[in-house]
Motif scaffolding. Structure first.
Motif, PDB file in Angstrom:
ATOM      1  N   ALA A 265      68.807   4.451  -5.062  1.00 21.57           N
ATOM      2  CA  ALA A 265      70.334   4.306  -5.745  1.00 21.57           C
ATOM      3  C   ALA A 265      71.267   4.456  -7.148  1.00 21.57           C
ATOM      4  N   GLU A 266      70.546   4.754  -7.997  1.00 22.47           N
ATOM      5  CA  GLU A 266      70.388   5.400  -9.078  1.00 22.47           C
ATOM      6  C   GLU A 266      70.358   6.032  -9.296  1.00 22.47           C
ATOM      7  N   LEU A 267      70.126   7.139  -8.290  1.00 15.84           N
ATOM      8  CA  LEU A 267      69.949   9.157  -8.609  1.00 15.84           C
ATOM      9  C   LEU A 267      71.703   8.893  -7.643  1.00 15.84           C
ATOM     10  N   LYS A 268      71.893   8.217  -6.272  1.00 17.06           N
ATOM     11  CA  LYS A 268      73.084   8.705  -6.150  1.00 17.06           C
ATOM     12  C   LYS A 268      74.140   8.145  -6.877  1.00 17.06           C
ATOM     13  N   ASP A 269      74.377   7.632  -7.952  1.00 20.53           N
ATOM     14  CA  ASP A 269      75.031   7.001  -9.264  1.00 20.53           C
ATOM     15  C   ASP A 269      75.332   8.066 -10.356  1.00 20.53           C
ATOM     16  N   LYS A 270      74.303   8.657  -9.922  1.00 23.51           N
ATOM     17  CA  LYS A 270      74.837  10.145 -11.282  1.00 23.51           C
ATOM     18  C   LYS A 270      74.521  11.547 -10.946  1.00 23.51           C
ATOM     19  N   VAL A 271      74.798  11.373  -9.308  1.00 30.16           N
ATOM     20  CA  VAL A 271      75.304  12.589  -8.888  1.00 30.16           C
ATOM     21  C   VAL A 271      77.110  12.710  -8.588  1.00 30.16           C
ATOM     22  N   GLN A 272      77.277  13.555  -9.197  1.00 33.83           N
ATOM     23  CA  GLN A 272      78.806  13.320  -9.245  1.00 33.83           C
ATOM     24  C   GLN A 272      79.607  14.114  -8.045  1.00 33.83           C
ATOM     25  N   ASP A 273      80.424  13.862  -7.626  1.00 30.31           N
ATOM     26  CA  ASP A 273      81.637  14.088  -6.451  1.00 30.31           C
ATOM     27  C   ASP A 273      82.717  15.341  -7.554  1.00 30.31           C
ATOM     28  N   GLY A 274      82.841  15.986  -6.135  1.00 30.40           N
ATOM     29  CA  GLY A 274      83.257  17.643  -6.765  1.00 30.40           C
ATOM     30  C   GLY A 274      82.939  18.470  -7.302  1.00 30.40           C
ATOM     31  N   ARG A 275      81.743  18.713  -7.062  1.00 30.52           N
ATOM     32  CA  ARG A 275      80.942  19.984  -7.971  1.00 30.52           C
ATOM     33  C   ARG A 275      80.702  20.325  -6.708  1.00 30.52           C
ATOM     34  N   VAL A 276      79.255  21.200  -6.654  1.00 26.70           N
ATOM     35  CA  VAL A 276      77.977  22.238  -6.538  1.00 26.70           C
ATOM     36  C   VAL A 276      77.306  20.947  -6.498  1.00 26.70           C
ATOM     37  N   HIS A 277      76.287  21.103  -5.628  1.00 17.69           N
ATOM     38  CA  HIS A 277      75.414  19.725  -5.610  1.00 17.69           C
ATOM     39  C   HIS A 277      73.776  20.572  -4.914  1.00 17.69           C
ATOM     40  N   ALA A 278      72.619  20.891  -5.978  1.00 17.97           N
ATOM     41  CA  ALA A 278      71.663  21.373  -5.886  1.00 17.97           C
ATOM     42  C   ALA A 278      69.793  20.069  -5.735  1.00 17.97           C
ATOM     43  N   PHE A 279      69.086  20.519  -5.286  1.00 17.34           N
ATOM     44  CA  PHE A 279      67.672  19.865  -4.960  1.00 17.34           C
ATOM     45  C   PHE A 279      67.427  20.094  -5.079  1.00 17.34           C
ATOM     46  N   TYR A 280      65.893  20.615  -5.768  1.00 18.81           N
ATOM     47  CA  TYR A 280      65.032  21.184  -6.615  1.00 18.81           C
ATOM     48  C   TYR A 280      63.954  20.898  -6.110  1.00 18.81           C
ATOM     49  N   PHE A 281      63.090  20.922  -5.362  1.00 13.07           N
ATOM     50  CA  PHE A 281      61.879  20.746  -4.452  1.00 13.07           C
ATOM     51  C   PHE A 281      60.974  21.175  -5.270  1.00 13.07           C
ATOM     52  N   SER A 282      60.308  20.212  -6.470  1.00  4.50           N
ATOM     53  CA  SER A 282      58.996  20.831  -6.688  1.00  4.50           C
ATOM     54  C   SER A 282      58.543  20.008  -6.856  1.00  4.50           C
ATOM     55  N   VAL A 283      57.124  19.819  -5.828  1.00  4.47           N
ATOM     56  CA  VAL A 283      56.459  18.826  -5.486  1.00  4.47           C
ATOM     57  C   VAL A 283      55.672  19.790  -4.811  1.00  4.47           C
ATOM     58  N   ALA A 284      54.726  18.795  -4.356  1.00  5.53           N
ATOM     59  CA  ALA A 284      53.782  19.464  -2.914  1.00  5.53           C
ATOM     60  C   ALA A 284      54.360  19.412  -1.683  1.00  5.53           C
ATOM     61  N   PRO A 285      54.174  20.300  -0.288  1.00  7.32           N
ATOM     62  CA  PRO A 285      55.017  20.501   0.184  1.00  7.32           C
ATOM     63  C   PRO A 285      55.171  19.085   1.069  1.00  7.32           C
ATOM     64  N   SER A 286      54.341  19.016   1.359  1.00  8.23           N
ATOM     65  CA  SER A 286      54.108  17.158   2.297  1.00  8.23           C
ATOM     66  C   SER A 286      54.920  16.214   1.401  1.00  8.23           C
ATOM     67  N   LEU A 287      55.548  16.349   0.479  1.00  2.75           N
ATOM     68  CA  LEU A 287      57.347  15.372   0.251  1.00  2.75           C
ATOM     69  C   LEU A 287      58.774  16.077   0.591  1.00  2.75           C
ATOM     70  N   PHE A 288      57.857  17.889   1.175  1.00  8.35           N
ATOM     71  CA  PHE A 288      59.591  18.190   1.258  1.00  8.35           C
ATOM     72  C   PHE A 288      60.370  17.327   2.216  1.00  8.35           C
ATOM     73  N   GLY A 289      59.704  16.599   3.832  1.00  4.19           N
ATOM     74  CA  GLY A 289      59.987  15.938   4.259  1.00  4.19           C
ATOM     75  C   GLY A 289      60.734  14.906   4.255  1.00  4.19           C
ATOM     76  N   PRO A 290      59.652  13.810   3.952  1.00  2.33           N
ATOM     77  CA  PRO A 290      60.357  12.452   2.763  1.00  2.33           C
ATOM     78  C   PRO A 290      61.776  12.661   1.935  1.00  2.33           C
ATOM     79  N   LEU A 291      61.562  14.114   1.412  1.00  2.00           N
ATOM     80  CA  LEU A 291      62.869  13.762  -0.337  1.00  2.00           C
ATOM     81  C   LEU A 291      64.266  14.566   0.740  1.00  2.00           C
ATOM     82  N   ALA A 292      63.959  15.409   2.040  1.00  2.00           N
ATOM     83  CA  ALA A 292      65.396  15.876   2.334  1.00  2.00           C
ATOM     84  C   ALA A 292      65.400  14.231   3.865  1.00  2.00           C
ATOM     85  N   GLU A 293      64.984  13.441   3.670  1.00  2.00           N
ATOM     86  CA  GLU A 293      65.174  12.287   4.327  1.00  2.00           C
ATOM     87  C   GLU A 293      65.729  11.357   3.256  1.00  2.00           C
ATOM     88  N   ARG A 294      65.519  10.966   2.631  1.00  4.31           N
ATOM     89  CA  ARG A 294      65.695  10.366   2.106  1.00  4.31           C
ATOM     90  C   ARG A 294      67.056  10.926   0.640  1.00  4.31           C
TER      91      ARG A 294
END
Length: 491
Positions: free
Chosen positions: A102-131
């Motif tokens: 919820a805190e992360l959502k508040d920080k991401v601003q509308d009206g601009r490019v949004h990019a999410f870099y998964f610099s984590v273990a591959p086992s976390l790719f799915g959970p991050l994408a889902e959330r």
């Protein structure tokens, strides 16, 4: 020559795993360099996300230290550093739970490019994408960047592709391979397709063979336990060397368009013939005992903490592309750790002239060779035959026509952006040309899996080789039996 810096649009970049080694060593320093160069707009925001409970100011101090350690001093400007740190924020996030989203959502601003870099273990790719989707943080225009390893075999790669596809379109997924961000790799496409000089000769009629080498002087070190589950085939050949092979062997795309380029690369992978066991050499670096001239060095078995390991730290392969352009032309691939020197290069060796008009003793000339150096000292070198200066007849000598970026482009040539800098900016622009597509990854694993399964079924053990050498002796024979030689790996 003055290089152009084209600013990108304002963006929010969320880096998951922001306190990890890759983010601190490559991603965040690279973003500062783009800011210093004027490419990253001041309105851009970089939001670190990780499990660690940390205040934003403490994270900014981490970033400040990373810049001081990993950015060349000539690029560190005190005012720029402070302004860049104003773009930095941080949110503790639980990738497997609900904390922090919820805190992360508040920080991401509308009206601009949004990019999410998964610099984590591959086992976390799915959970991050889902959330990201569950919490409404990623919209239909958002982009996700995923690091290798992208699976460890075909089955796991397909499963991972399916997981990501459940939450993002293929046009939103950027599978990053930093080798494709290197300046010389991209210049390879320019040399081939922007000049009439080479493309008519770029085929089996004129090319004798191609060598692709990625040599490292370091061992597996602290990555031993991880590396022992992958090995050189999975860690380097299936991705990095495969990508270089594709760029050498691909047909000209109809346009420099992301899908057009990747379509041609997939065709190359699907045209790769199965590799015979006789055309594969695997090795492990040995240990060194202490002597008067040399300190003791642990071998691979010690570094991996697995005394019975059959994982390779070196591999060499002879590969064929079964199509009209390359029928009969071998591609020799090799990569290894604790070798004589650090080098990444592609060498295209052309055939000798069909008839010599010169004296018989000069008939066996060295072939013309085009060498593309990826590291160190990025550049290109073409070896050609000329007359040796002086009287006394026609004596031939081979000389290089050398182009290093530093010399050819002056000071601008020494300021080559790091691969991660270029690739992250391509993500912000929405350009997928230098990123792997899902079917491309799966095709690479479909070719790789039978090779790995073959040596596992046979119970093959890697050959031992001395650290500081060019690899196992058997790898030399792989070339010698064809009447060819590996290019020297220089210290």
């Amino acid at each position: 020559m003055v290089s152009r810096v084209i600013p990108v649009d304002p963006f929010d970049l969320v880096i998951f795993g922001a306190t990890g080694d890759l983010a601190q060593r490559k991603i965040l320093p690279g973003l500062y360099r783009r800011f210093h160069a004027g490419q990253m707009p001041q309105g851009a925001r970089i939001i670190g996300a990780a499990r660690s409970a940390m205040e934003p100011e403490a994270f900014r101090e981490q970033v400040r230290k990373a810049i001081a350690e990993f950015v060349d001093r000539s690029k560190i400007d005190a005012k720029d550093v402070e302004t860049f740190l104003e773009c930095i924020d941080y949110v503790p996030v639980d990738a497997m739970g609900e904390g922090g989203w919820a805190e992360l959502k508040d920080k991401v601003q509308d009206g601009r490019v949004h990019a999410f870099y998964f610099s984590v273990a591959p086992s976390l790719f799915g959970p991050l994408a889902e959330r990201l989707n569950e919490h409404g943080i990623a919209d239909s225009e958002a982009r996700i960047v995923v690091e290798k390893p992208f699976g460890r075999d075909l089955a796991s790669a397909k499963a991972l592709n399916a997981t990501l596809a459940a939450h993002f379109e293929e046009s939103q997924i950027y599978r990053i391979d930093h080798y494709l961000g290197k300046e010389t790799v991209q210049n390879l496409m320019a040399v081939r397709f922007a000049n009439i000089l080479f493309e008519p000769l770029w085929n089996a009629q004129y090319v004798d063979h191609v060598q692709i080498t990625v040599a490292e002087t370091v061992g597996v070190g602290g990555r031993g336990a991880y590396y022992d589950k992958s090995g050189a085939m999975r860690d380097m050949v299936q991705n990095h060397l495969m990508q270089l092979l594709c760029l050498i062997a691909m047909e000209p795309p109809y346009h420099f368009d992301p899908d057009a380029v990747r379509d041609e690369k997939v065709k190359v992978i699907r045209a790769l013939q199965p590799v015979s066991p006789a055309d594969i050499v695997r090795g492990q670096y040995a240990g060194v005992k202490a002597s008067e001239t040399r300190a003791a060095q642990p071998g691979y078995l010690e570094d991996s903490e697995n005394p019975d390991s059959r994982t390779e730290s070196y591999i060499a392969l002879k590969v064929h592309v079964a199509n009209w352009r390359w029928q009969g032309t071998p591609f020799y691939l090799r990569t290894g750790k604790k070798l004589r020197g650090r080098a990444s290069e592609i060498a295209i060796t052309f055939k000798a002239p069909p008839h010599s008009i010169f004296d018989e003793e000069d008939a066996s000339w060295p072939e013309n060779v085009l060498v593309i150096r990826l590291q160190p000292n990025e550049g290109m070198n073409l070896k050609v035959m000329i007359k040796e200066p002086g009287p006394g007849g026609m004596r031939l000598v081979q000389v290089p026509l050398d182009m290093s970026f530093a010399e050819a482009l002056g000071e601008e040539g020494t300021d080559i952006p790091d691969a991660y800098e270029r690739l992250i900016m391509d993500v912000i622009r929405g350009n997928q040309t230098l990123f792997m597509r899902g079917d491309e990854v799966e095709a690479a694993w479909a070719w790789t899996d039978p090779i790995i399964a073959g040596w596992e079924a046979r119970g093959d053990r890697p050959r031992s080789y001395d650290p500081g050498s060019s690899g196992p002796e058997d790898a030399l024979m792989l070339m010698h039996r064809d009447g060819r030689r590996w290019r020297e790996i220089r210290e």
